[in-house]
Scaffold this motif. Structure first.
Motif, short mmCIF file in Angstrom:
data_model
loop_
_atom_site.label_atom_id
_atom_site.label_comp_id
_atom_site.label_asym_id
_atom_site.label_seq_id
_atom_site.Cartn_x
_atom_site.Cartn_y
_atom_site.Cartn_z
N UNK A 146 0.83 -1.21 0.00
CA UNK A 146 0.00 0.00 0.00
C UNK A 146 0.86 1.26 0.00
N UNK A 147 2.01 1.22 0.67
CA UNK A 147 2.92 2.38 0.61
C UNK A 147 3.39 2.61 -0.82
N UNK A 148 3.70 1.50 -1.50
CA UNK A 148 4.15 1.62 -2.89
C UNK A 148 3.03 2.17 -3.76
N UNK A 149 1.81 1.69 -3.54
CA UNK A 149 0.66 2.23 -4.28
C UNK A 149 0.56 3.73 -4.08
N UNK A 150 0.78 4.18 -2.84
CA UNK A 150 0.57 5.59 -2.53
C UNK A 150 1.71 6.48 -2.99
N UNK A 151 2.96 6.02 -2.89
CA UNK A 151 4.07 6.94 -3.04
C UNK A 151 5.03 6.61 -4.18
N UNK A 152 4.84 5.49 -4.88
CA UNK A 152 5.72 5.16 -6.01
C UNK A 152 5.44 6.11 -7.17
N UNK A 153 6.49 6.80 -7.64
CA UNK A 153 6.32 7.76 -8.74
C UNK A 153 6.03 7.07 -10.06
N UNK A 154 6.52 5.85 -10.24
CA UNK A 154 6.25 5.09 -11.47
C UNK A 154 4.83 4.52 -11.37
N UNK A 155 3.93 5.04 -12.17
CA UNK A 155 2.53 4.63 -12.06
C UNK A 155 2.34 3.15 -12.36
N UNK A 156 3.14 2.60 -13.26
CA UNK A 156 3.03 1.19 -13.56
C UNK A 156 3.39 0.32 -12.36
N UNK A 157 4.47 0.66 -11.67
CA UNK A 157 4.86 -0.09 -10.48
C UNK A 157 3.82 0.06 -9.38
N UNK A 158 3.28 1.28 -9.22
CA UNK A 158 2.25 1.49 -8.20
C UNK A 158 1.02 0.62 -8.50
N UNK A 159 0.64 0.54 -9.77
CA UNK A 159 -0.52 -0.27 -10.14
C UNK A 159 -0.24 -1.76 -9.97
N UNK A 160 0.99 -2.19 -10.27
CA UNK A 160 1.35 -3.59 -10.06
C UNK A 160 1.22 -3.95 -8.58
N UNK A 161 1.75 -3.08 -7.71
CA UNK A 161 1.64 -3.32 -6.27
C UNK A 161 0.18 -3.40 -5.86
N UNK A 162 -0.64 -2.52 -6.41
CA UNK A 162 -2.05 -2.51 -6.05
C UNK A 162 -2.80 -3.74 -6.49
N UNK A 163 -2.58 -4.16 -7.73
CA UNK A 163 -3.34 -5.31 -8.23
C UNK A 163 -2.89 -6.60 -7.55
N UNK A 164 -1.61 -6.69 -7.16
CA UNK A 164 -1.16 -7.88 -6.44
C UNK A 164 -1.69 -7.88 -5.00
N UNK A 165 -1.78 -6.71 -4.39
CA UNK A 165 -2.42 -6.63 -3.07
C UNK A 165 -3.90 -7.00 -3.18
N UNK A 166 -4.53 -6.57 -4.26
CA UNK A 166 -5.93 -6.89 -4.52
C UNK A 166 -6.16 -8.40 -4.57
N UNK A 167 -5.17 -9.13 -5.10
CA UNK A 167 -5.32 -10.58 -5.29
C UNK A 167 -4.85 -11.39 -4.08
#
Length: 603
Positions: A146-167
């Motif tokens: 969730x920290x990566x989702x919130x603060x990662x400047x690379x939107x692709x990496x932030x979305x990857x972190x989010x979708x894996x947390x989602x799963x």
């Protein structure tokens, strides 16, 4: 857990003017409402001024945005992709100046080490850390994700972190509550795409009624991002998002979601061949997306379509569609393809991974009969393991017996004897299990012979322990357990200087044997976790971890660990059988209102 403390370090030179303060101030520049704070409107206005004609206006806006730091991160990420080159360049410069303390003081190891290194890590290493977090036990990786989702400047990496947390598996109230609390603490008010996914998932679970309109729109938006970029990362995010929607029955059945999913698959089929056609084709096969496959196939290059694995995959699609003649033609074509032993074994393993088991068995059979080769022992072992995983124990034993005969002719002497002993132990073990299938009880004499030949044939020890119904047999099984554990303890590293993956095996083996028989289950859990510290996201180690939780009566934790293992290695049927066992135990525990008993402990 204490709230994450973000440290914003304002350092470095300004983009064009060094450390010189602006020589002129624009009267139209918006003023932050307080130091280090600004409204969204004020930030948008400052970003617009990054492209102003007046140099001093640009510098003033840049300095003010630097002072805002993390507060301006989301809009700077958007600005970094603007068509205005000046605005985009200055936004990227400002993003580099934002320094975030990724590590929370309460992060456990090895997460603390991963997050301490995150800031200086390359993009590929950041992706690896994200994947490790997504498969860490007990949901400990959710907060860092969730920290990566919130603060990662690379939107692709932030979305990857989010979708894996989602799963991340949430089979019961403990994990649903953990996810809800983690999202609330780390992502409350965040409007980034992946944050919205997680916030909606929490609301869906609380209400019990997934919002199909939201997820259909999410699929359409992610499909558009992939189509615009043709990025492998964006394609992976879309695939993960699709798999999430398909995994929630209430979502998958909704017409709007099904239509959006079908459209997303079509987008990948039209454009995915340009970047990852082969991997996409296999993903479509695994997820039974037949129409997407048909659309993708003609777009693949001739060389890819002529590969043996792809010919088999195409045959599987034709079979499913009832096109038997086309399937047979492809199978005939692949059988005529010239391959050496290594290529054939690799093909058999890939077929196994795609769950095309019968064809994998056929290729292993051809490899075993391909003529003299010193590697035939490994071929026979892999072949036997595949058959045993499918519970075809009699056939597995026969394959190993044939392999031993070939080795005796090809590898006389000490080297051949060592390999033959390993195989012979497997043969006797599988023969014992074949007897169990026929008579309801394994042949314990064969199990004893297998163990005496190889004391690290742990599954044979476990089978003997479970089958022992006489005191003498039980004593013999316990003696074997102690002897095997003694050998494993001698192999344990006395001191771990660096977390090397090869150090993990004895920890995992010790934990597997104890958790399946008797002993200190808490110590087994500790050892299993240690193996995953040394080699994260390893399916077989997560499989052991699930068994440790099961032995301790922690059924929800067991199901989570096992679902993670199955996601990593979905072709292993034994892992699916163990998952079914854990899920049944979890269901029984929910219906059982009697007081919980402590897990048995035998020293």
């Amino acid at each position: 857990m204490r709230r994450l403390c973000l440290v914003v370090v304002l350092s470095g030179l300004s983009l064009l003017a060094g450390d010189l303060a602006p020589l002129a101030r624009s009267q139209s520049s918006p003023k932050p409402s307080s130091p280090g704070k600004a409204s969204a409107e004020e930030i948008r206005a400052l970003i617009q001024q990054l492209g102003a004609e007046d140099y001093f206006v640009r510098q003033e806006a840049q300095e003010r945005l630097r002072g805002l730091g993390v507060a301006a991160l989301d809009q700077l990420v958007e600005a970094a992709e603007q068509a205005d080159l000046e605005v985009a360049a200055r936004a990227r410069f400002l993003l580099r100046k934002i320094r975030i303390q990724w590590h929370d003081p309460q992060d456990p190891e090895p997460i603390a080490s991963w997050m301490n290194s995150y800031a200086e890590a390359s993009v590929s290493r950041r992706m690896e850390i994200i994947r490790h977090l997504a498969f860490h036990y007990e949901g400990q990786g959710l907060a860092p994700l969730c920290r990566i989702v919130r603060f990662e400047a690379d939107r692709g990496l932030a979305s990857l972190a989010g979708v894996l947390a989602l799963r991340y598996p949430c089979p019961g109230p403990k994990y649903r509550r953990l996810l809800a609390q983690t999202v609330e603490k780390n992502l409350n008010g965040c409007q980034r795409v992946a944050a919205l996914w997680l916030q909606q998932a929490v609301r869906d679970r609380e209400s019990g009624k997934p919002d199909g309109r939201f997820w259909a729109q999410a699929l359409r938006q992610q499909a558009h991002r992939f189509q615009a970029s043709h990025s492998l990362l964006e394609m992976e995010i879309l695939q993960q998002l699709l798999e999430y929607c398909w995994s929630v029955p209430q979502l998958a059945r909704q017409g709007e979601v099904a239509q959006a999913a079908e459209a997303a698959v079509q987008v990948m089929a039209r454009h995915g061949h340009e970047s990852a056609g082969k991997s996409l084709a296999l993903w479509l096969l695994r997820n039974r997306q037949w129409q997407g496959w048909v659309q993708l196939w003609p777009r693949l290059s001739d060389s890819v379509r002529q590969e043996p694995l792809m010919l088999y995959a195409a045959a599987a699609v034709h079979q499913h569609r009832g096109e038997t003649r086309q399937a047979q033609q492809l199978l005939l074509q692949v059988r005529q393809y010239p391959m050496n032993l290594s290529q054939r074994v690799q093909l058999a393993e890939r077929l196994r991974r795609e769950k095309l088991y019968d064809w994998a068995i056929a290729e292993y059979g051809r490899a075993l009969g391909s003529g003299p080769d010193g590697r035939i022992g490994i071929v026979g072992l892999y072949y036997g393991v595949l058959l045993a995983d499918l519970q075809r124990y009699e056939k597995a034993a026969q394959v190993v017996q044939k392999t031993i005969q070939l080795l005796q002719a090809q590898l006389p002497g000490a080297r051949g004897d060592a390999i033959i002993n390993d195989l012979r132990a497997k043969q006797w073990f599988w023969e014992a299990l074949a007897q169990q299938q026929k008579k309801g009880r394994p042949d314990t004499q064969l199990l004893v012979k297998a163990i005496q030949l190889d004391l690290q044939e742990l599954d044979a020890i476990i089978a003997l322990y479970r089958a022992a119904d006489q005191p003498q047999e039980k004593r013999q099984a316990v003696q074997f357990i102690r002897q095997s554990l003694s050998q494993l303890e001698q192999a344990l590293p006395r001191r771990i200087v660096r977390p090397l993956p090869n150090l993990a095996t004895p920890f995992n083996q010790w934990a597997w044997l104890v958790s399946n028989t008797e002993g200190d289950y808490h110590k087994a859990l500790k050892y299993s976790q240690q193996s995953l510290h040394l080699k994260p996201a390893e399916a077989s180690y997560l499989d052991t971890l699930g068994r440790c939780y099961y032995a301790l009566g922690r059924y929800e934790d067991a199901v989570v660990a096992q679902r993670l293992a199955v996601r990593l290695e979905p072709h292993f049927q034994q892992m699916h059988r163990q998952l079914q066992l854990f899920e049944q135990a979890l269901a029984r525990s929910r219906s059982d209102t009697s007081p919980k008993k402590a897990a048995p402990q035998t020293k």
